[in-house]
Design a protein around this motif. Structure first.
Motif, PDB file in Angstrom:
ATOM      1  N   GLU A  74       0.838  -1.195   0.000  1.00  0.00           N
ATOM      2  CA  GLU A  74       0.000   0.000   0.000  1.00  0.00           C
ATOM      3  C   GLU A  74       0.874   1.246   0.000  1.00  0.00           C
ATOM      4  O   GLU A  74       1.872   1.327   0.716  1.00  0.00           O
ATOM      5  CB  GLU A  74      -0.918   0.012   1.223  1.00  0.00           C
ATOM      6  N   VAL A  94      -3.402   0.363  -3.462  1.00  0.00           N
ATOM      7  CA  VAL A  94      -3.234  -0.936  -2.822  1.00  0.00           C
ATOM      8  C   VAL A  94      -3.092  -2.002  -3.894  1.00  0.00           C
ATOM      9  O   VAL A  94      -3.813  -2.003  -4.898  1.00  0.00           O
ATOM     10  CB  VAL A  94      -4.439  -1.269  -1.914  1.00  0.00           C
ATOM     11  N   ARG A 128       3.111  -1.063   4.167  1.00  0.00           N
ATOM     12  CA  ARG A 128       2.461   0.217   3.865  1.00  0.00           C
ATOM     13  C   ARG A 128       3.505   1.326   3.916  1.00  0.00           C
ATOM     14  O   ARG A 128       4.256   1.447   4.896  1.00  0.00           O
ATOM     15  CB  ARG A 128       1.357   0.501   4.890  1.00  0.00           C
ATOM     16  N   GLU A 130       4.006   5.368   3.933  1.00  0.00           N
ATOM     17  CA  GLU A 130       3.302   6.629   4.183  1.00  0.00           C
ATOM     18  C   GLU A 130       4.282   7.780   3.955  1.00  0.00           C
ATOM     19  O   GLU A 130       5.370   7.799   4.524  1.00  0.00           O
ATOM     20  CB  GLU A 130       2.783   6.681   5.626  1.00  0.00           C
TER      21      GLU A 130
END
Length: 362
Positions: A74, A94, A128, A130
């Motif tokens: 993601e 995703v 993930r 970020e």
């Protein structure tokens, strides 16, 4: 003190699954002078040198156990652009695939796939990323993501890696697995953090030295004048570098390295004037290296003429991303007015290198 961190080939790893959740973050960077002399073809002759700082813009990577037999990736942006669209934030991207499927060649996920392969953590894993901005910002965000991902993936299986190992692996991922014609400074700033004086040879970073700072007032004064202006243009650094003429790059290297030495000397004796002089010298060398890659900066320099700007240059490989401006803090108001709606960041210098992030409170 010199710490070698030259690149090396990535050895294959046995397939593993995370044992625990691990979150790590790594800083982006600004280089004050010498950027471009760290490219492998340029550093081949007599070496390169870059002086710069990690900044308080970080990329965060979270690794967690997932369903066995599956891989989930993601990409999420925490950024929020101003009116005028100088930076973009969007819905997370995703991708979920079976462990046995071949790695996806989607440009956005190639770096994640490469870090999974490098660590062997490729089964029952969710990863993930970020970040506060989209790729191509000229601040080393891709390298920060690679270093943070390597650190978090290793931590998820109980391994500890040194900054030297992480920066070396991240460079190898970019150059060997992804085939990018990248330098090696971004990965080192992401792994080590702080204010650094880096040496390079054809293989990568050959030495890391913490900058000696001769006056406690120097870094705050330098930080107070810095502005990072988002141009709203995103680019792939490897494509920009592929268009740089090798002869011009080697011809400009002496001036780039000399500018880095001038900045380092300014830090050592505590002279802001000498640091800024070296930054201007490096900025001029970057324009000579590639006028096309610096075209946005040249145009902005003309717009801001007479407003007190002392240093202005493209960050990273150029062609887009961010522009670094230094001007006395009391001159910022008219500069910001002229820049209009573009997003302007005020970075703090000397951020910590890659680290594990604390778990959120229950």
């Amino acid at each position: 003190m010199s710490t070698p961190c030259a690149g090396s080939l990535l050895a294959p790893r046995a397939l593993r699954t995370p044992l625990r959740r691990a979150a790590a973050s790594a800083p982006m960077r600004v280089s004050f002078a010498g950027g471009g002399s760290d490219l492998p073809g340029v550093a081949l002759l007599d070496g390169g040198r870059v002086v710069g700082a990690a900044i308080d813009l970080r990329v965060r990577v979270v690794v967690e156990p997932f369903d066995r037999g599956w891989v989930r990736m993601e990409l999420a942006s925490r950024g929020q652009g101003p009116p005028g669209g100088c930076a973009e934030a969007g819905a997370p991207r995703v991708l979920t695939r079976r462990r046995t499927d071949p790695p996806r060649d989607d440009l956005a996920f190639r770096l994640i796939e490469a870090t999974l392969a490098a660590t062997g953590v490729g089964d029952g894993v969710a990863l993930r990323v970020e970040t506060e901005m989209s790729p191509g910002a000229g601040l080393g965000g891709s390298a920060s993501a690679a270093v943070a991902a390597l650190f978090a993936l290793r931590a998820s299986v109980g391994e500890v890696a040194s900054p030297e190992e992480l920066s070396r692996e991240a460079v190898a991922i970019e150059r060997e697995r992804l085939g990018n014609a990248c330098g090696a400074q971004d990965q080192v700033f992401a792994a080590f953090g702080g204010l650094l004086d880096l040496a390079f040879d054809a293989r990568g970073c050959s030495g890391v030295r913490r900058l000696a700072i001769g006056s406690p007032e120097l870094v705050p004064a330098l930080s107070a004048g810095l502005l990072l202006v988002d141009t709203a243009v995103r680019r792939v650094s490897g494509e920009v570098l592929d268009r740089v003429d090798a002869g011009a790059a080697c011809g400009a290297k002496g001036e780039l390295v000399a500018a880095a030495g001038e900045v380092a000397r300014g830090f050592e004796i505590g002279s802001l004037a000498l640091v800024l002089s070296g930054m201007r010298r490096g900025a001029a060398a970057k324009v000579r290296l590639s006028g096309a890659a610096s075209a946005i900066a040249v145009s902005m320099q003309q717009r801001l003429d007479g407003l007190g700007v002392e240093v202005l240059r493209m960050c990273g490989a150029g062609g887009g991303g961010h522009i670094l401006i230094w001007a006395p803090a009391e001159r910022h108001a008219p500069i910001l007015e002229e820049l209009g709606p573009c997003l302007v960041r005020r970075p703090a210098l000397g951020a910590a290198g890659v680290r594990l992030d604390p778990e959120p409170a229950a």
